[in-house]
Enzyme design. Structure first.
Site, PDB file in Angstrom:
ATOM      1  N   HIS A 157       0.687  -1.172   0.555  1.00 36.29           N
ATOM      2  CA  HIS A 157       0.051   0.209   0.339  1.00 36.29           C
ATOM      3  C   HIS A 157       1.119   1.266   0.854  1.00 36.29           C
ATOM      4  O   HIS A 157       2.177   0.849   0.751  1.00 36.29           O
ATOM      5  CB  HIS A 157      -0.977  -0.117   1.477  1.00 36.29           C
ATOM      6  CG  HIS A 157      -1.108   1.501   1.640  1.00 36.29           C
ATOM      7  ND1 HIS A 157      -0.614   2.223   2.770  1.00 36.29           N
ATOM      8  CD2 HIS A 157      -2.496   2.021   1.517  1.00 36.29           C
ATOM      9  CE1 HIS A 157      -1.448   3.403   3.141  1.00 36.29           C
ATOM     10  NE2 HIS A 157      -2.000   3.586   1.839  1.00 36.29           N
TER      11      HIS A 157
ATOM     12  N   ASN B 252      -0.049   5.801  -0.003  1.00 38.99           N
ATOM     13  CA  ASN B 252      -0.605   7.186   0.180  1.00 38.99           C
ATOM     14  C   ASN B 252       0.787   7.992   0.055  1.00 38.99           C
ATOM     15  O   ASN B 252       1.038   8.515   0.794  1.00 38.99           O
ATOM     16  CB  ASN B 252      -1.525   6.924   0.843  1.00 38.99           C
ATOM     17  CG  ASN B 252      -2.382   8.070   1.073  1.00 38.99           C
ATOM     18  OD1 ASN B 252      -2.452   8.790   1.850  1.00 38.99           O
ATOM     19  ND2 ASN B 252      -3.900   8.261   0.017  1.00 38.99           N
TER      20      ASN B 252
END
Length: 298
Positions: free
Chosen positions: A104, A106
């Site tokens: 992940h 971000n």
């Protein structure tokens, strides 16, 4: 503060990451553009049933509004009543091979404004690794890449952001970490916009080099039903975290974001079992005993 420079960087980052992932997988990502009725837009880049990725998404969004959702004002009640803008790139990648980790990333920027008052802004983001059958070599490589991205901004930054990641990506109801960590930061405005934006860019730019070499080493390892079964079980933890604890998911849904783009983070195949425990001495147990407990990997 320059919102245009943030927008240009994030849109370019999405393009560069997708280009690298398409070259690695061999299948093109689907591209969906969407508009938010309350203000703003986004671009979702999605792959499903690729040669390597079972599912993955690299999303860009630039949304705005006049009233912040509860997830944003719960910790910052002074922001209530301000108009706001949020820009970000968020990705989650679920490889098919259980020896290749889920990951992940971000990176985001937020600003809340009110007539007659100074804008309130901050940067946030990070990246983390969620393996199923990890090796020390791979986890060390990922953490070393994270440290190299942050070292130009002070030697104290990486230890702080690593601990922040360990604390944030923790399933309180399970009393266990989601994965082997990485870095995480939020509400960052120390040192002014130029420094914070440069740090955020450094994190975004480091992702491909932190993740794809791991997949390159493991992509051809053979696996069977046992490994896929354990992968599906551990993916359940990923779902639990994203739907129960993740503030970004809550913000996206509460602010009227596009549900398809927000929930692309969920894996396509998942299993839950009642009170399951790995066999003593098994590779599955090693994930719990040797890798999930937070430690200094470097």
């Amino acid at each position: 503060m320059n919102t245009a420079s943030v927008r240009n960087y994030l849109a370019g980052l999405q393009d560069r990451i997708v280009e690298a992932l398409e070259a690695f997988d061999g299948k093109p990502f689907r591209k969906d553009k969407w508009r938010r009725p309350e203000g703003g837009l986004g671009v979702a880049r999605i792959i499903e049933d690729g040669a390597f990725f079972e599912r993955g998404g690299v999303n860009y969004s630039h949304v705005a509004g006049t009233t912040l959702p509860a997830s944003a004002t719960a910790q910052r009640p002074e922001l209530a009543g301000r108009r706001w803008e949020a820009l970000g790139v968020s990705l989650v990648l679920h490889p098919r091979n259980p020896y290749c980790p889920t990951t992940h990333l971000n990176v985001r920027f937020f600003v809340a404004e009110k007539d007659g008052a100074e804008p309130v802004w901050w940067c946030g983001g990070g990246m983390d690794l969620t393996p199923y059958y990890p090796t020390v070599e791979d986890v060390v490589h990922f953490h070393r890449s994270c440290r190299q991205a942050l070292d130009p901004f002070g030697k104290e930054v990486h230890p702080r952001f690593k601990k922040w990641c360990d604390d944030y990506f923790f399933l309180k109801h399970r009393n266990e970490p989601r994965g082997t960590g990485g870095i995480f930061f939020d509400d960052l405005n120390d040192g002014g916009f130029k420094r914070c934006f440069a740090l955020t860019q450094s994190v975004g730019d480091a992702f491909v080099g932190a993740y794809l070499p791991i997949c390159e080493r493991r992509r051809d390892l053979p696996y069977g039903e046992r490994e896929r079964d354990f992968q599906a079980y551990r993916r359940g933890r990923y779902v639990e975290f994203n739907l129960v604890w993740d503030r970004g998911t809550l913000f996206g849904l509460q602010s009227g974001g596009r549900a398809e783009a927000i929930l692309m983070s969920l894996p396509p195949l998942v299993k839950w079992r009642y009170d399951w425990h790995p066999a003593p001495g098994s590779p599955e147990e090693a994930l719990y005993t040797d890798f999930l407990p937070p430690r200094d990997w470097i």
